[in-house]
Design a protein around this motif. Sequence first.
Motif: not given
Length: 328
Positions: A150-159
């Motif tokens: 569960e990610l708290p904020r919208a936007g770009g992430y890297r896995v």
Amino acid sequence: MHTGVKITAFAAALAATFGTAYGVGQGIDPVVADREPASHDTHAASSPEPEGGGGRAERESASEGQSPAAGGLQISENGYTLDLKTPRIEARQRTDLRFAIQDDKGRPVTSYQREHEKELHLIVASRDLVTYRHLHPTRAADGTWSIPVELPRAGGYRVFADFTPAGKGAENLTLGADLAASGPYEAQGLPAASATAKVDGYEVKLAGGLRPGAAGEVELNVSRDGKPVTDLQPYLGAYGHLVALRSGDLAYLHVHPNGEPGDGKTAPGPGISFTATAPSPGSYRLFLDFKHQGVVRTAAFTVRAGEASGGDGDQGETAEETSGGHGH
């Protein structure tokens, strides 16, 4: 802060792409700016990993005085590919993150070497390096990995997938892929540099710093209520684990502590020593996992390669800013 605007998962993916191009320098729950408890589950990763790879070859390069390449910048390396089956999710909604590691024939890999008690370590970080998670997903028989996130904020992430395939002479690899989270978006800047981080009543002080192209020692000292913590517990076979991400492109440096529990010379705190080499000058975000009284916690720092830390600086990050938890 800018007024929140609604972005789609596609827009978030575009934001991640432009964030990478803008320039360099810039299981676990969220570490920074999240409002969840800082405690982690008791179940849940010294040299930077090279691009798409790491392990022995990289450490040999560092020992010879060469600057190692950064890791996690490629989705494929050495015949292996990170197949992220869940490239888009909704922010603040619990979702199964699914992926597989494919070999050079496109077949899912089902056999791995165990590194630090796990077959694979999964890191999820936001492009602004405000949110960070260290996860340990479950592998199905068909080679598909999964874990609720569960990610708290919208936007770009890297896995980032950090693993070593089974087989004689196989090297450790770090592969990376982009993940987009949709929802109301507010841009955030890189947290200010500080030599002190606070989490759950613990204070962690950073001494030393990253050196571009040269090995340098980084030491982190853990205290609680003003008293040194001298009974840290082993976590994944060590008294601490440190991950460094370069601001801008999120190049991945996975560093390990000097010494290990039971070697007869490494004390269980308060200091945890690491040796690391930064691939370039620039700003980096350091995330330290440590275990005490059965709970894993994460302390986060912003540093610049080539600038030593160790002064008081500001008051560091608060417990609210460094909350998090570790996945299984």
